[in-house]
Enzyme design. Structure first.
Site, PDB file in Angstrom:
ATOM      1  N   ARG A  37       0.823  -1.209   0.000  1.00  0.00           N
ATOM      2  CA  ARG A  37       0.000   0.000   0.000  1.00  0.00           C
ATOM      3  C   ARG A  37       0.863   1.268   0.000  1.00  0.00           C
ATOM      4  NH1 ARG A  37      -5.046  -1.846   3.888  1.00  0.00           N
ATOM      5  NH2 ARG A  37      -6.401  -2.400   2.168  1.00  0.00           N
ATOM      6  N   LYS A 199     -15.794 -18.629   2.039  1.00  0.00           N
ATOM      7  CA  LYS A 199     -17.229 -18.525   2.273  1.00  0.00           C
ATOM      8  C   LYS A 199     -17.972 -17.756   1.196  1.00  0.00           C
ATOM      9  CE  LYS A 199     -17.258 -18.659   7.280  1.00  0.00           C
ATOM     10  NZ  LYS A 199     -17.380 -17.820   8.457  1.00  0.00           N
ATOM     11  N   GLY A 356      -8.248  -8.990  -0.171  1.00  0.00           N
ATOM     12  CA  GLY A 356      -7.023  -9.118   0.614  1.00  0.00           C
ATOM     13  C   GLY A 356      -6.379 -10.492   0.557  1.00  0.00           C
ATOM     14  N   GLY A 379     -12.537  -4.729   1.263  1.00  0.00           N
ATOM     15  CA  GLY A 379     -13.964  -4.388   1.275  1.00  0.00           C
ATOM     16  C   GLY A 379     -14.330  -3.378   0.202  1.00  0.00           C
TER      17      GLY A 379
END
Ligand code: 13P
Length: 656
Positions: A37, A199, A356, A379
């Site tokens: 980042r 998931k 991520g 997100g």
């Protein structure tokens, strides 16, 4: 509508405040584990230094919850940045206050100051205006480069922009918008998506969206177990989300309707226990034995996916293919990572890595520089892929930068056209409609023609709308249609509160509000109609009427939901009458509507909302109306029933 980037600003001698996302992972010795980042922010940082700006960087770090937590100081980031730039980066003692102001006032051109962790103040996450104003005092230009937090309406992310005359995106944010936004809106095809990871929960909206737009979807990771189970295939002791099997079925059904090819694993790599050191075995998916746990895709699947990926031109990859954190189960994830890297380097594949975990996997594989784009957002990337407006991007729109406020040209077919005529008309539209990034197109057929029209247009850029909807999902409501049903029929937009429904069918602000909430809950886009009757205009109360309608419509609707609505101003006296509001009248009301939205949701967000005009909009008056600053498209009745007129209006919008 143009986009403003850092390139268009004069930076020399200016105090440039840049919001970055330096929330990097640390190890137990507070050493940075992965500086991606920071490295990805360097192009923006270097540009400002080389241009002679005074660079003031700000970021959050961890979750200190409004308290000063020394371990969450940005010191390691300041040190790393100093190293990377070969130049001293001064860490300020705080992010606001006199001491910081003093430090900034002594800066020379090309100096770099990093403000201390924004989240040491609880006002940051609360989106506090005063706090945002204090931060804003430090700079003359605001640059947003913090894609990773753009889905948050935090003070330094979105609220702050309104205090500046000059705002722009940095290169990192620009890249994210171009790659992710480009793939979602205008991809080179075939477009493929890999959906994997543990998931389904948390990813349902992304999956649904990707089914809408992709040609092929590859399933892997833990998600595969639940999907296989939904197809009636036994998965032994593998991790499944029992409560998501129905959703998995819905996903498969939607893909079938959409004509999107879903590829499921042919075989799985299984372990006896869920740990690294355990017995391993490959099973074909239909032959997996009861006491084994699937931990990722198998070798046959890798070969199959390799073959199926070969002709793809764009790929979005979200989620690891196996439990790669366990060394013994990492092989297939890395093989897929290699295949994609190879296709990117040698086959012209545009590869986008989002999320991520996936970014971490390609980093461990040592391949992270071999893809077209590895997103810095987790997100944020997910929400952007879902097609949501992100507050951190939307706030830049006040200054003319908003990739989202594109024209929407919508056809409301009302009670016209049989299913057969509708299909023919859709076929005709497909031939004449231009595809332009600046213009979105929607048609809203009669209910019984929605699915046939959708089937015709599903792989085009023309979206489907419904002319109404009911707020309950199922039950004894004779004659009604739920949002879910419409969604499964391919609908993206729901027109709500059309004046004809208010006039003839007892629609009220209250029912409009319930419908909007139901539509937003399912992730569709409400097109909310407002407008006054002739006698109300003659009495001079048209603004009060529209204000009441808007306030009623938005009662109890949160900011994040609000960002996804479209409004249509339709003066009742102009509908189907051949009488149009003059461009001045329309612009005045649109600006007024925006001012009401501003009072509720703040200026930057009201600026990002599209407000369409409806009421005898046609080829002759389209240019004049659509050129007005607050008119962002049309909700068109009569003229949308003729293909040449409708496509001409789209053409006109494109030229503006
Ligand atoms: P006309 O364009 O036919 O006036 O209809 C406007 C309208 O009601 C669209 O919803």
């Amino acid at each position: 509508m143009n986009t403003l980037t850092i390139d268009s600003l004069e930076l020399k001698g200016k105090k440039v405040l840049v919001r970055c996302d330096f929330n990097v992972p640390l190890d137990e010795n507070l050493k940075i584990r992965d500086d991606k980042r920071i490295v990805d922010a360097l192009p923006t940082i270097k540009k400002i230094i080389y241009d002679g700006g005074k660079l003031i960087l700000m970021s959050h770090f961890g979750r200190p919850k409004g308290k000063v937590v020394p371990e969450m100081s940005l010191k390691p980031v300041a040190d790393r940045l100093s190293e990377l730039l070969g130049k001293k980066v001064i860490l300020a003692p705080d992010c606001i206050g006199d001491e910081v102001k003093d430090l900034v006032s002594k800066m020379n051109d090309g100096d770099v100051v990093l403000l201390e962790n924004l989240r040491f103040h609880e006002e940051e996450e609360a989106g506090n205006e005063e706090f945002a104003a204090k931060l804003a005092e430090l700079g003359e230009i605001y640059i947003s480069d913090a894609f990773g937090v753009c889905h948050r309406a935090h003070a330094s992310v979105s609220i702050i922009a309104k205090y500046f005359d000059k705002v722009a995106s940095g290169y990192l944010l620009k890249n994210e918008i171009e790659y992710i936004g480009g793939a979602m809106k205008n991809p080179q095809r075939p477009l493929a998506a890999i959906l994997a990871g543990n998931k389904i929960s948390g990813k349902i909206d992304v999956i649904m969206k990707l089914i809408d737009i992709s040609d092929k979807i590859f399933i892997g990771g833990g998600i595969a177990n639940t999907m296989l189970l939904a197809k009636g295939i036994e998965v032994g002791k593998s991790l499944v989300e029992a409560d998501k099997v129905d959703i998995a079925r819905e996903i498969l059904k939607k893909a079938e309707i959409k004509g999107t090819k879903i590829l499921l694993p042919l075989d799985m790599l299984c372990g006896k226990e869920f740990k690294n050191e355990t017995e391993l075995k490959y099973f074909d998916t239909d032959k997996q034995e009861k006491d084994w746990i699937a931990m990722g895709i198998g070798e046959k699947t890798v070969l199959n996916y390799k073959e199926e990926l070969a002709d793809c031109k764009t790929l979005i990859w979200n989620g690891p293919m196996s439990v790669f954190e366990f060394e013994n189960f990492a092989k297939e994830t890395f093989e897929i990572a290699e295949i994609i890297a190879d296709y990117t380097q040698n086959n012209g594949l545009i590869s986008i890595i989002g999320g991520g975990d996936t970014a971490a996997a390609v980093k461990i594989a040592g391949l992270d520089d071999k893809y077209s784009h590895v997103s810095t957002g987790g997100g944020a990337a997910m929400e952007y892929m879902e097609g949501k407006k992100l507050p951190g991007i939307a706030c830049l729109s006040t200054k003319g930068f908003d990739p989202n406020r594109r024209f929407l040209i919508a056809g409301n077919w009302k009670m016209n056209k049989t299913p057969r005529e509708s299909i023919k008309f859709a076929k005709d539209l497909e031939k004449v409609m231009i595809n332009d990034d600046n213009v979105e197109i929607m048609v809203a057929p009669v209910f019984n023609s929605i699915y046939p029209v959708y089937s015709e247009l599903k792989k085009t850029h023309i979206d489907i709308g419904s002319q109404d909807v009911f707020w309950e999902n199922s039950g004894a409501y004779t004659g009604e249609v739920s949002v879910k049903m419409l969604k499964l029929s391919g609908v993206k937009y729901c027109i709500i509160g059309h004046s004809e429904r208010r006039q003839y069918f007892g629609e009220t602000d209250e029912t409009v509000n319930k419908k909007i909430k139901a539509v937003l809950k399912e992730g569709l886009v409400p097109v909310i109609c407002v407008g006054e009757m002739l006698e109300q205009r003659e009495k001079g109360i048209e603004k009060q009427i529209v204000k009441d309608q808007i306030e009623g419509a938005f009662a109890g609707i949160e900011l994040n939901d609000y960002l996804n609505v479209v409004i249509a101003y339709e003066p009742v006296w102009a509908i189907g009458t051949g009488k149009t509001a003059t461009p001045e009248q329309a612009q005045e009301m649109h600006a007024f509507i925006r001012s009401i939205l501003k009072d509720i949701y703040g200026n930057e967000f009201s600026q990002a909302t599209r407000i369409l005009y409806g009421g005898s909009l046609n080829v002759q008056n389209a240019k004049d109306l659509l050129s007005r600053p607050d008119i962002d498209g049309g909700l068109i009745g009569g003229a949308s029933l003729k293909k040449d007129d409708f496509s001409k209006i789209v053409e006109i919008a494109k030229e503006i």
